[in-house]
Design an enzyme around this catalytic site. Structure first.
Site, mmCIF file in Angstrom:
data_model
loop_
_atom_site.group_PDB
_atom_site.id
_atom_site.type_symbol
_atom_site.label_atom_id
_atom_site.label_comp_id
_atom_site.label_asym_id
_atom_site.label_seq_id
_atom_site.Cartn_x
_atom_site.Cartn_y
_atom_site.Cartn_z
ATOM 1 N N ALA A 197 0.851 -1.189 0.000
ATOM 2 C CA ALA A 197 0.000 0.000 0.000
ATOM 3 C C ALA A 197 0.883 1.235 0.000
ATOM 4 O O ALA A 197 1.873 1.293 0.726
ATOM 5 C CB ALA A 197 -0.920 0.003 1.215
ATOM 6 N N ALA A 198 0.537 2.201 -0.833
ATOM 7 C CA ALA A 198 1.297 3.447 -0.930
ATOM 8 C C ALA A 198 0.355 4.628 -0.747
ATOM 9 O O ALA A 198 -0.813 4.454 -0.392
ATOM 10 C CB ALA A 198 2.018 3.507 -2.272
ATOM 11 N N GLN A 202 -3.171 1.004 -3.564
ATOM 12 C CA GLN A 202 -2.620 -0.241 -3.034
ATOM 13 C C GLN A 202 -2.693 -1.316 -4.099
ATOM 14 O O GLN A 202 -3.439 -1.209 -5.070
ATOM 15 C CB GLN A 202 -3.351 -0.664 -1.766
ATOM 16 N N VAL A 203 -1.887 -2.362 -3.897
ATOM 17 C CA VAL A 203 -1.665 -3.353 -4.941
ATOM 18 C C VAL A 203 -2.099 -4.738 -4.484
ATOM 19 O O VAL A 203 -1.821 -5.149 -3.355
ATOM 20 C CB VAL A 203 -0.168 -3.382 -5.337
ATOM 21 N N ASP A 343 10.013 10.203 -10.110
ATOM 22 C CA ASP A 343 9.734 9.789 -8.725
ATOM 23 C C ASP A 343 10.542 8.543 -8.383
ATOM 24 O O ASP A 343 9.987 7.483 -8.063
ATOM 25 C CB ASP A 343 8.232 9.520 -8.578
#
Length: 692
Positions: A197-198, A202-203, A343
């Site tokens: 999760a960022a 989220q993945v 980034d």
């Protein structure tokens, strides 16, 4: 997409794609079953939703309709809801005031050391509560171990991919709403909990039902668009106040706009998919670089499906070779094509289990225009060669200085600031230190920070930060400069050719030392990405590489310069030989001019350069040491005496058959070319002597 943590069990989806697949889906679909099973990790409401959930009231309508950053529209939206704006301002103010108050109390009570780790953890939690804009800023800072204490570094690094996830129920509902099909018709397997999760999403790990391919499914976090819209609005207001107060030379509002534009693009997952496709096309062919495939047919603005990549985060493995791969790839991004990853924090890189560098997350990308790319390379070239007058002009080209700036004063200031930093050589220049030194002169000469510049500098600074985490003495500029040198020597850009010409011919005098330096640095690219050492002596390898480069199509501009100077030197050598017979017994007289002597010294350096660079450096010092005290004829004799013998030139002859066919063909044309140039010089000299 991201490394699967060992502590996160996959219940319904085996991590190994070769394992048997459970034919029955192990998740509920809200379209086929009203029951919803939520994983234990997702039952807790994440702190962003808990503390900033009031922003979601805007997310449902206006904010989600923002496909791109539009300040006037955002400003108009929040003017209709002033209470949300005031509440957000109060939340931000009280949050940071509370934390700074605790830090001041710790100092007053003399317990700062004991509470240092606690306060670092509290700061991380507060940033998560405030939302993705603040997390993004912290991610950039967390990639600079040379700037912040290790304890804060450890805490802020958790923001890269270990943020508390939001509800899986919400995520699965969003997937179905966005793609228009039940989950079990899209995937044969999917993890019941997010594997990472960022700040923006989220993945989940899944397998496509149609193809059986293992994929990463990224789902956008609810409310992020509203939070970022409001926070960029607040930051822009603050930037405007600073600008009105006259406290900063740069257009801070434009910098905020550039950053916000990138963030809004990052929130559009369809845009990210297109970025990934372009990135894969441009850089996917670079040795040991892996760019995952995008599945655009399964992607929308809030859901992204891409190839799954297994591996470890780059800062968790001691692999300096992959850092070099990253530096080379970044060089291509910034200075070859201009399409770059803006980034590059550690969470966006993986070392795959077969030793490749995998790039992830293509939401924030930048475009570097050709004239700015050339200007950036020229600035690096002039900095390394201590040409601070030209560097001041480069800063005008890059938009850092206004054209009206007083160049002589700027040149002196740059000399004072950078002379020390580069005195240890290009390989020891710290990019972070250069930025710090540059900051000392920015306010005095009204330096501006163009919007594009902040993203480019951040990209390089973060890359150096990642490298420092693996190797504390790593210098990203020292590793990038060989590629810059090679680019300058081979590029067809008229701007770069003109800059190279001006650098090598200072006031009409050929600076062979600068050419030696550029050639030496550019040849480092031949071994930069080689893990196994090349067989052969160091001098033979260098000679082969130099000859191969000089006699290729790419080396045509440098070859022309070398042939011109070689012809001058050969002509001077002939005159010196003639003088040695003509004036051998008649005193110190000589027909050699000062220009002839300069050409003869250059001839010696060129011969030595291609027969062994170490010899060139050591023996030229002897000529320089005694040259001033000797007559032209004596100095010419000394130079001629020190030229390599036929036996010393044999290594070059042995290398020639190993050169590429293209280089050998151009070498065969060399004698005829030199004879033509010598005849031209002899004719011109005869005419001058007759009529002058």
């Amino acid at each position: 997409m991201l490394r699967l943590p060992s502590s996160m069990p996959i219940v319904s989806f085996p991590a190994n794609p070769n394992l048997l697949i459970n034919p029955q889906p192990s998740w509920p679909s809200r379209r086929g079953n009203s029951a919803v099973v939520v994983s234990a990790a997702s039952r807790d409401v994440d702190s962003f939703t808990s503390k900033s959930g009031y922003l979601f009231s805007l997310s449902a309508d206006e904010a989600d309709s923002l496909s791109e950053y539009n300040f006037p529209r955002i400003d108009g939206m929040y003017k209709k809801k002033p209470l949300i704006l005031l509440r957000r301002l109060a939340q931000i103010g009280t949050t940071f005031s509370y934390w700074f108050g605790l830090r001041l109390a710790d100092e007053a009570l003399e317990r700062s050391d004991q509470m240092f780790k606690v306060r670092a953890a509290e700061l991380r939690k507060l940033l998560v509560e405030l939302g993705p804009a603040y997390v993004k800023i912290a991610q950039a800072v967390s990639s600079r171990p040379d700037l912040i204490p290790p304890i804060y570094l450890d805490e802020l690094s958790l923001l890269q991919d270990q943020i508390t996830p939001f509800s899986t129920e919400v995520a699965f509902n969003m997937i179905e709403d966005e793609l228009g099909l039940p989950i079990d018709e899209l995937f044969s397997e999917i993890s019941p909990e997010p594997v990472a999760a960022a700040s923006l999403g989220q993945v989940y790990q899944a397998r496509l039902r149609r193809s059986g391919k293992v994929v990463a499914v990224k789902v956008q976090r609810p409310g992020v668009r509203a939070a970022i819209a409001l926070d960029t609005l607040i930051l822009r207001y603050i930037a405007g106040l600073i600008k009105k107060a006259g406290r900063f030379n740069s257009d801070l509002e434009a910098v905020v706009d550039e950053w916000a534009t990138s963030l809004f693009k990052e929130m559009d997952y369809l845009n990210e998919a297109q970025n990934g496709i372009k990135f894969r096309k441009l850089y996917g062919g670079i040795k040991d670089v892996l760019v995952p495939k995008m599945y655009t047919e399964y992607s929308t603005s809030k859901v992204l499906v891409m190839e799954w990549v297994e591996g470890q985060k780059l800062n968790e493995v001691n692999d300096l070779y992959l850092v070099e791969v990253g530096v080379y790839c970044s060089f291509n991004q910034l200075l070859e094509y201009g399409f770059y990853h803006a980034d590059p924090h550690p969470g966006n890189f993986l070392r795959t289990y077969d030793g490749q560098l995998a790039y992830l997350d293509f939401g924030m990308m930048g475009d570097f225009r050709p004239e700015l790319r050339d200007g950036f390379m020229e600035a690096c070239l002039h900095l390394v060669n201590r040409d601070f007058k030209a560097l001041a002009k480069d800063f005008v080209t890059l938009g850092l200085l206004p054209p009206t700036a007083e160049k002589s004063a700027v040149t002196k200031a740059l000399t004072d600031v950078f002379q020390d930093a580069i005195s240890r050589g290009v390989r020891n220049i710290s990019f972070g230190d250069l930025l710090g030194d540059l900051g000392k002169t920015m306010y005095r000469f009204k330096f501006r920070i163009p919007p594009y510049f902040s993203l480019v500098i951040r990209s390089l600074a973060v890359l150096e930060g990642i490298a420092i985490g693996i190797s504390p003495n790593y210098k990203v500029l020292g590793s990038t400069y060989p590629w810059i040198a090679r680019k300058i020597l081979t590029d067809s850009s008229p701007q770069l050719k003109s800059s190279l010409q001006n650098l090598l011919y200072e006031e009409g005098v050929f600076r062979i030392d600068r050419l030696e330096s550029l050639l030496s640095e550019s040849l480092r690219t031949e071994t930069a990405l080689v893990q196994k050492p090349v067989v052969g002596t160091e001098s033979n390898i260098a000679m082969k590489q130099m000859l191969a480069f000089t006699f290729t199509e790419q080396g045509s501009f440098v070859r022309e310069i070398l042939l011109r100077e070689f012809a001058k030197g050969l002509d001077a050598y002939g005159l010196a030989t003639l003088d040695s017979f003509t004036f051998s017994g008649s005193g110190p007289s000589s027909s050699l001019t000062e220009e002839d002597m300069t050409n003869l010294r250059t001839f010696y350096r060129l011969i030595s350069l291609f027969s062994g660079m170490q010899k060139a450096k050591s023996q030229v010092k002897a000529v320089s040491k005694y040259g001033e005290a000797l007559t032209p004829l004596d100095e010419a004799s000394l130079v001629m005496y020190q030229l390599p013998s036929a036996q010393e030139m044999l290594p070059i002859l042995s290398i020639l058959p190993e050169l590429p066919q293209e280089s050998q063909q151009r070498l065969l044309q060399l004698p005829g070319d030199l004879v033509g140039r010598l005849v031209t010089r002899a004719f011109a000299r005869t005419i001058r002597r007759i009529f002058l």
